[in-house]
Write an enzyme that holds these catalytic residues in place. Sequence first.
Site, mmCIF file in Angstrom:
data_model
loop_
_atom_site.group_PDB
_atom_site.id
_atom_site.type_symbol
_atom_site.label_atom_id
_atom_site.label_comp_id
_atom_site.label_asym_id
_atom_site.label_seq_id
_atom_site.Cartn_x
_atom_site.Cartn_y
_atom_site.Cartn_z
ATOM 1 N N ARG A 132 0.806 -1.226 0.000
ATOM 2 C CA ARG A 132 0.000 0.000 0.000
ATOM 3 C C ARG A 132 0.837 1.273 0.000
ATOM 4 O O ARG A 132 0.645 2.173 -0.829
ATOM 5 C CB ARG A 132 -0.926 0.018 1.244
ATOM 6 C CG ARG A 132 -2.134 -0.826 1.132
ATOM 7 C CD ARG A 132 -2.511 -1.375 2.507
ATOM 8 N NE ARG A 132 -1.635 -2.509 2.783
ATOM 9 C CZ ARG A 132 -1.947 -3.754 2.501
ATOM 10 N NH1 ARG A 132 -3.150 -4.047 2.083
ATOM 11 N NH2 ARG A 132 -1.084 -4.736 2.683
ATOM 12 N N ARG A 191 11.081 3.752 4.216
ATOM 13 C CA ARG A 191 10.615 2.749 5.187
ATOM 14 C C ARG A 191 11.827 1.929 5.593
ATOM 15 O O ARG A 191 12.579 1.446 4.731
ATOM 16 C CB ARG A 191 9.538 1.838 4.589
ATOM 17 C CG ARG A 191 9.234 0.657 5.501
ATOM 18 C CD ARG A 191 8.024 -0.120 5.078
ATOM 19 N NE ARG A 191 6.805 0.642 5.308
ATOM 20 C CZ ARG A 191 5.581 0.123 5.183
ATOM 21 N NH1 ARG A 191 5.429 -1.133 4.825
ATOM 22 N NH2 ARG A 191 4.519 0.864 5.404
ATOM 23 N N HIS A 230 4.397 5.663 11.874
ATOM 24 C CA HIS A 230 3.935 5.538 10.486
ATOM 25 C C HIS A 230 2.973 6.711 10.253
ATOM 26 O O HIS A 230 1.756 6.537 10.148
ATOM 27 C CB HIS A 230 3.240 4.187 10.306
ATOM 28 C CG HIS A 230 3.020 3.768 8.878
ATOM 29 N ND1 HIS A 230 3.203 4.612 7.793
ATOM 30 C CD2 HIS A 230 2.600 2.577 8.358
ATOM 31 C CE1 HIS A 230 2.918 3.955 6.680
ATOM 32 N NE2 HIS A 230 2.549 2.720 6.995
HETATM 33 N N1 CP Z 1 -0.494 -0.227 6.003
HETATM 34 C C1 CP Z 1 0.703 -0.395 5.422
HETATM 35 O O1 CP Z 1 1.697 0.269 5.758
HETATM 36 O O2 CP Z 1 0.703 -1.348 4.439
HETATM 37 P P1 CP Z 1 1.970 -1.776 3.574
HETATM 38 O O3 CP Z 1 2.940 -2.455 4.509
HETATM 39 O O4 CP Z 1 1.439 -2.687 2.507
HETATM 40 O O5 CP Z 1 2.581 -0.525 3.006
#
Ligand code: CP
Length: 314
Positions: A55, A105, A133
């Site tokens: 996402r 990230r 986050h």
């Molecule tokens: N919610 C979220 O951070 O999903 P992903 O790890 O797929 O980016």
Amino acid sequence: MTRSLLSISELGVAGVGRILDLADHMAEVNRRPNPKVPALRGKTVCNLFFEDSTRTRLSFETAAKRLSADTMTFAVSQSSLNKGESLRDTIETIGAMGVDAFVIRHGSSGAPWQLGQWTTASVVNAGDGWHAHPTQALLDMYTVRVALNRREGFDGLRVAIVGDVKHSRVARSTSAAFRLLGADVTLVAPRTLLPPVHDEHSTSDLDDVLDDVDVVYLLRLQRERMSEALVPTLREYTNRFGLTPARAARLGKHVLVMHPGPMNRGVEIAVDPAELPGNVITQQVTNGISVRMAVLFDLLGSGSESSLAGGADG
Ligand code: CP
């Protein structure tokens, strides 16, 4: 001065409000037949994902492209990190190619702050370790604001954040953002999955809070972050902390059901979310693009929303 987005607390209530207002403009752009504007033409955004993501990575990439920024995607597994190049040299090398913002990230808490010491570009925290986050929190706030038409804040809103709070950077950022906007947040988790230091608004009895909430925010059980068994069995965890059919039947139709994804179906969510009247999980994903466009525009844009008016060549 270069600005970055590292945490909800650094953004503050005014900053959160500014991003959510900008996200309204971006959602309008995204409803157009050609959802692309020239607002960040000439800017370059580099995605640095040292942990897996579906996402966040794809929505930042889409957000940058819809604002006409150029994008660079750094593939860790194909990089010279594997030849022993340090993270600092990697960042300085990419920076030398001309980057206006790094979206990072990383599995280590604090990595985005460290990166900020090595670059003059903006830094966006797309998730650091167990810590924060912030863009997930912002898209969550935007989703609630739109779903409940609560532009003026969340005073009186009762939120239960349920599950693996201890390992969850989402829980930390999203609970901070809800509280900043005035919501009353209760953390619901087994004692083993609450952080060692937590506030008094926590319980290990989901059934005790379920009748008195407006939002149920389910967290993924993050087994990859557990070095020991912190729940007896998955079945017992689901029985005590999962959204089971019996619990779903108790929820009022007005209650929003949220999850940051990815979901462990049959564990923290043991019903089909599509059958829940208050399910906004898909909206969270969709809104992630508008909110991340807002974040990038806030950091790199001209400050004038007039650049959102015109279309851009595909
Ligand atoms: N919610 C979220 O951070 O999903 P992903 O790890 O797929 O980016």
